[in-house]
Design a protein around this motif. Sequence first.
Motif, mmCIF file in Angstrom:
data_model
loop_
_atom_site.group_PDB
_atom_site.id
_atom_site.type_symbol
_atom_site.label_atom_id
_atom_site.label_comp_id
_atom_site.label_asym_id
_atom_site.label_seq_id
_atom_site.Cartn_x
_atom_site.Cartn_y
_atom_site.Cartn_z
ATOM 1 N N UNK A 94 0.821 -1.199 0.000
ATOM 2 C CA UNK A 94 0.000 0.000 0.000
ATOM 3 C C UNK A 94 0.861 1.257 0.000
ATOM 4 N N UNK A 95 1.907 1.244 0.817
ATOM 5 C CA UNK A 95 2.766 2.433 0.938
ATOM 6 C C UNK A 95 3.506 2.734 -0.362
ATOM 7 N N UNK A 96 3.839 1.692 -1.130
ATOM 8 C CA UNK A 96 4.595 1.911 -2.362
ATOM 9 C C UNK A 96 3.716 2.026 -3.590
ATOM 10 N N UNK A 97 2.415 1.797 -3.392
ATOM 11 C CA UNK A 97 1.547 1.661 -4.554
ATOM 12 C C UNK A 97 1.279 2.977 -5.253
ATOM 13 N N UNK A 98 1.311 2.932 -6.575
ATOM 14 C CA UNK A 98 1.019 4.078 -7.436
ATOM 15 C C UNK A 98 -0.475 4.411 -7.349
ATOM 16 N N UNK A 99 -1.279 3.379 -7.535
ATOM 17 C CA UNK A 99 -2.726 3.551 -7.445
ATOM 18 C C UNK A 99 -3.116 3.190 -6.024
ATOM 19 N N UNK A 100 -3.739 4.135 -5.338
ATOM 20 C CA UNK A 100 -4.053 3.888 -3.936
ATOM 21 C C UNK A 100 -5.028 2.723 -3.805
ATOM 22 N N UNK A 101 -4.591 1.647 -3.156
ATOM 23 C CA UNK A 101 -5.497 0.528 -2.916
ATOM 24 C C UNK A 101 -6.305 0.907 -1.692
ATOM 25 N N UNK A 102 -7.618 0.899 -1.840
ATOM 26 C CA UNK A 102 -8.423 1.188 -0.663
ATOM 27 C C UNK A 102 -8.397 -0.026 0.238
ATOM 28 N N UNK A 103 -8.265 0.212 1.528
ATOM 29 C CA UNK A 103 -8.177 -0.908 2.470
ATOM 30 C C UNK A 103 -9.390 -1.824 2.319
ATOM 31 N N UNK A 104 -10.542 -1.208 2.026
ATOM 32 C CA UNK A 104 -11.757 -1.988 1.874
ATOM 33 C C UNK A 104 -11.763 -2.887 0.647
ATOM 34 N N UNK A 118 3.928 0.153 -8.809
ATOM 35 C CA UNK A 118 4.700 1.201 -8.167
ATOM 36 C C UNK A 118 5.595 1.831 -9.223
ATOM 37 N N UNK A 119 5.859 3.123 -9.093
ATOM 38 C CA UNK A 119 6.735 3.773 -10.059
ATOM 39 C C UNK A 119 8.072 4.053 -9.398
ATOM 40 N N UNK A 120 9.118 3.467 -9.920
ATOM 41 C CA UNK A 120 10.449 3.686 -9.360
ATOM 42 C C UNK A 120 11.357 4.194 -10.477
ATOM 43 N N UNK A 121 12.024 5.316 -10.247
ATOM 44 C CA UNK A 121 12.835 5.974 -11.270
ATOM 45 C C UNK A 121 12.051 6.142 -12.570
ATOM 46 N N UNK A 122 10.769 6.462 -12.442
ATOM 47 C CA UNK A 122 9.953 6.722 -13.626
ATOM 48 C C UNK A 122 9.457 5.483 -14.339
ATOM 49 N N UNK A 123 9.765 4.297 -13.799
ATOM 50 C CA UNK A 123 9.370 3.054 -14.463
ATOM 51 C C UNK A 123 8.312 2.345 -13.620
ATOM 52 N N UNK A 124 7.244 1.894 -14.284
ATOM 53 C CA UNK A 124 6.209 1.159 -13.550
ATOM 54 C C UNK A 124 6.660 -0.286 -13.323
ATOM 55 N N UNK A 125 6.630 -0.696 -12.074
ATOM 56 C CA UNK A 125 6.955 -2.073 -11.708
ATOM 57 C C UNK A 125 5.761 -2.656 -10.977
ATOM 58 N N UNK A 126 5.603 -3.949 -11.078
ATOM 59 C CA UNK A 126 4.492 -4.593 -10.397
ATOM 60 C C UNK A 126 4.991 -5.307 -9.140
ATOM 61 N N UNK A 127 4.391 -4.942 -8.018
ATOM 62 C CA UNK A 127 4.655 -5.662 -6.768
ATOM 63 C C UNK A 127 3.513 -6.638 -6.558
ATOM 64 N N UNK A 128 3.812 -7.819 -6.063
ATOM 65 C CA UNK A 128 2.751 -8.786 -5.784
ATOM 66 C C UNK A 128 2.939 -9.355 -4.389
ATOM 67 N N UNK A 129 1.963 -9.125 -3.541
ATOM 68 C CA UNK A 129 2.009 -9.744 -2.216
ATOM 69 C C UNK A 129 1.595 -11.209 -2.349
#
Length: 309
Positions: A94-104, A118-129
């Motif tokens: 959630x903290x790193x997410x580009x698009x705010x995931x609503x807790x609900x 998440x966007x890091x150095x201008x590049x979109x990367x996908x995080x997966x829990x």
Amino acid sequence: MPMPHRTFAQVAKRRLVGKEGKERIREVRALLSELPDYKNGPYADLRKSLLAEIEDTRVRSNAVHRDSIAVRREGAAQIALVGPPNVGKSSILQALSEIQIKTGDYPFTTLRPVPALTRIHGVLLQLVEIPGLIGGATEDRGGGRALLGVLRSADAIVYCARVGYPAEDLATVRDEVEIAGIDKPAILAVTRADEGSADDIDRLRLAFPDLPVVPVSVIDAASLDALRESVWGLTDLVRVYLHSNGSTDEEPLALPEGATVADVADSVHHELGATFSGARIWGSSARFDGQRVGREHVVQDSDTVEILR
Ligand SMILES: Nc1nc2c(ncn2[C@@H]2O[C@H](COP(=O)(O)OP(=O)(O)O)[C@@H](O)[C@H]2O)c(=O)[nH]1
Ligand SMILES: [Mg+2]
């Protein structure tokens, strides 16, 4: 004047990021209505690929209904968050997410893999829990096989261990990953770091000597930046800025380290990759600004590249 087709393709990609199901189909339809009505050429190709996108989205929606846990890849790399429950994986996502995931939007005790961009150095990367990996996962305990299947397709892993808690909690999970034969570039995030001491962090460092350690707390912005930096390091990507018609794209292309000018052209368009004559380069791989180079020239991070047709 219609938008150049390459620009349209980029805009389309951007507008579809993070959208799924009905919302994605609605956006595709909107894009289709904005597309010039040519019967042949690149716009017709775009139309075809957008129509295919609608079909693919439908198929995926149905698959979700059948209880699949598959995660659709998005972004330049996929990085999995792996660790025992309650260590703070969802919070980091959630903290790193580009698009705010609503807790609900998803239960805090996550049962399925949850992707976020998440966007890091201008590049979109996908995080997966990856939730719920437990001892015996390789024998399918806790639905472990499917979870390991998701992990297998990731490019890198951020292992998460909670500060002040026994290393065995994570070691058990890590054993399952190893038994499954999954071996990816990895780091160790020592999570909820605000709740522990430097000694606690060192204990985990000693328990996992092969993993670079990043202490993380979601209430410490600097620690989140350090995590972003480590995640970027895991990807082995280089950024390339495209220059064409006198202007340079703001958003970089991301390519694997060692990529050549031919790979850059190919990632813009396969046809361009097959037919282009060379390139001009600015940046650390250039001996001087605007150097003319051939197809096999290896690009470096932050280069600007103009593909010559
Ligand atoms: N103090 C503190 N609490 C945290 C931090 N990260 C997560 N938590 C809390 O830890 C609990 C579990 O977090 P969650 O993200 O659901 O963990 P997960 O099960 O690994 O996904 C929640 O109550 C969070 O508020 C952190 O950095 N510091
Ligand atoms: Mg969770």
